[in-house]
Design an enzyme around this catalytic site. Structure first.
Site, PDB file in Angstrom:
ATOM      1  N   HIS A 186      29.426  52.142  37.496  1.00 41.58           N
ATOM      2  CA  HIS A 186      30.751  52.769  37.619  1.00 41.58           C
ATOM      3  C   HIS A 186      31.135  53.341  36.239  1.00 41.58           C
ATOM      4  O   HIS A 186      30.740  52.793  35.205  1.00 41.58           O
ATOM      5  CB  HIS A 186      31.756  51.697  38.076  1.00 41.58           C
ATOM      6  N   VAL A 188      33.529  53.081  34.164  1.00 40.36           N
ATOM      7  CA  VAL A 188      34.066  52.232  33.087  1.00 40.36           C
ATOM      8  C   VAL A 188      33.017  51.275  32.529  1.00 40.36           C
ATOM      9  O   VAL A 188      33.234  50.667  31.488  1.00 40.36           O
ATOM     10  CB  VAL A 188      35.313  51.396  33.501  1.00 40.36           C
ATOM     11  N   LYS A 189      31.873  51.130  33.197  1.00 38.60           N
ATOM     12  CA  LYS A 189      30.842  50.199  32.726  1.00 38.60           C
ATOM     13  C   LYS A 189      30.032  50.841  31.587  1.00 38.60           C
ATOM     14  O   LYS A 189      30.313  51.965  31.194  1.00 38.60           O
ATOM     15  CB  LYS A 189      29.956  49.782  33.905  1.00 38.60           C
ATOM     16  N   HIS A 190      29.013  50.137  31.097  1.00 38.01           N
ATOM     17  CA  HIS A 190      28.326  50.605  29.874  1.00 38.01           C
ATOM     18  C   HIS A 190      27.632  51.952  30.023  1.00 38.01           C
ATOM     19  O   HIS A 190      27.686  52.787  29.137  1.00 38.01           O
ATOM     20  CB  HIS A 190      27.293  49.572  29.424  1.00 38.01           C
TER      21      HIS A 190
END
Ligand code: PLP
Length: 391
Positions: A186, A188-190
């Site tokens: 997603h 917002v993930k790394h």
């Protein structure tokens, strides 16, 4: 209330980092022959498997679908119980419900905010089939204790590592240490694929089930068919889903993975700046510093000592918001959502998680932030805390 206005524009708590090489990678797929189930899927899966050090990786349309697949592959079914942490995103427990099983919530450790192995043991019954630990904020969970409990009680361990790609535990990368591990892509993930998820595993049986599960339960593998009517022939052998990732997403993922270590390094640098700035504030508890692992720093969560403040968490939160700092709260304990309450879960189940929820704020943390953004957050936090400092 009179605050110095710190920023003109809004700073989100998390955001993707996309550059020209990412854009070119996606455009190349669009000009090619395969938009889905083409060569980029396998390349992406190999890239992630190599990075964490597993034999196999199976990509999915999102991390939640990947968790659902892992629960299916683990044989989680009606009548089973699965233990997970109260302090997580709803998907860590929803995947258990998708399979008709019952999520059982264990409380967190007060220091690490991760699932407490002692509470896992208390919640084991003859129906317990699996444990889904979550590396909350990217801090590695106590896998040594969890694996010991799993071994003793013959349980499967599925790690929810949505926050933890690149985190290490006792010198090893998270992803190769349990039966199956899930990562999310997603934005917002790394690293991101827009939407996307993956399961890493060393178990061939799980691997085959996952491949089939994400594509309707269908196989064309000649060795797995019950009979072979000809080269066109395939079989649907169980009820699966269409949970496939596209090649467009996979190409973006391959390009993003090249920058993962750089992204994590940036996050670590900003965490150091935050820690140095807040360490002298007696009203703030800083995130846990591991000795047996490295966080991948998905989130930077501060905990307020509300008994030392004249305002509530809500006051501080709103003060930061007014200064255009994109704060957040991760998470309301899962079982306090109305849907879960409707299933019969109630307040008081996990007191540590509930009390953390009342006092926590996630500050902006992502590699595309500038050092000035970090300094803005620091000034805004100091200003808000000063304002509500008990005199
Ligand atoms: C993001 C996340 C998921 C779900 O991943 P999606 O790709 O958004 O479906 C699951 N668990 C946790 C802890 C997450 O943060």
């Amino acid at each position: 209330m009179s605050f110095v206005k710190i920023r003109e524009n809004y700073l989100p708590y998390g955001k993707q980092s996309i550059d020209e090489s990412d854009i070119n990678a996606v455009v190349e797929v669009l000009r090619g022959n395969y938009l889905t189930t083409g060569p980029y899927i396998e390349e992406f899966e190999h890239t992630v498997a190599d990075y964490v050090g597993t034999k196999y990786a199976v990509s999915f349309s999102n991390g939640t679908a990947a968790l659902h697949g892992a629960c299916y592959a683990a044989g989680i079914n009606e009548g089973d119980e699965v233990i997970t942490t109260a302090m997580t995103f709803a998907a860590s427990a929803n995947c258990v419900l998708y399979q008709g099983a019952v999520p059982v919530f264990a409380d967190i450790d007060d220091q690490t905010y991760n699932i407490d192995p002692l509470d896992i043991e208390k919640k084991i019954t003859p129906k317990t089939k699996a444990i889904i630990p979550v590396h909350f904020t990217g801090q590695p969970v106590n896998l040594q204790s969890i694996h010991q409990i799993a071994k003793e009680h013959n349980l499967i361990v599925i790690e929810d590592a949505a926050h933890a790609i690149g985190a290490t535990y006792q010198g090893n990368r998270v992803g190769a240490l349990s039966d199956m591990t899930m990562f999310s892509f997603h934005p917002v993930k790394h690293v991101t694929t827009g939407e996307g998820g993956i399961i890493t595993t060393n178990n061939k049986r799980y691997y085959q089930k996952l491949i089939q599960f994400r594509s309707h339960g269908i196989t064309r593998d000649r060795k797995l068919l019950s009979k072979d009517e000809g080269p066109w022939y395939y079989e649907m052998q169980f009820l699966g889903y269409n949970y496939r990732m596209t090649d467009i997403q996979a190409a973006l993922g391959i390009s993003q993975m090249k920058k993962l270590n750089e992204f994590i390094e940036k996050r670590r640098q900003y965490v150091t700046l935050y820690n140095q700035a807040f360490e002298s504030l007696p009203e703030v508890i800083l995130p846990f510093q591991h000795i047996d692992g490295n966080s991948s720093w998905h989130l930077y969560v501060i905990r307020l000592k509300t008994d030392r403040l004249s305002g509530t968490r809500k006051d501080i939160f709103e003060a930061l918001q007014k200064q255009n700092i994109g704060v957040n709260v991760h998470y309301l304990p899962v079982y306090l959502h109305p849907f879960y309450k409707g299933l019969g879960y109630s307040k008081g189940l996990c007191p540590q998680a509930e009390s953390l929820y009342e006092e926590m704020i996630s500050l902006p943390l992502f590699p595309a932030m500038t050092e000035k953004d970090v300094q803005d957050v620091i000034r805004a936090v100091k200003q808000s805390i000063n304002h509500y400092r008990q005199s």
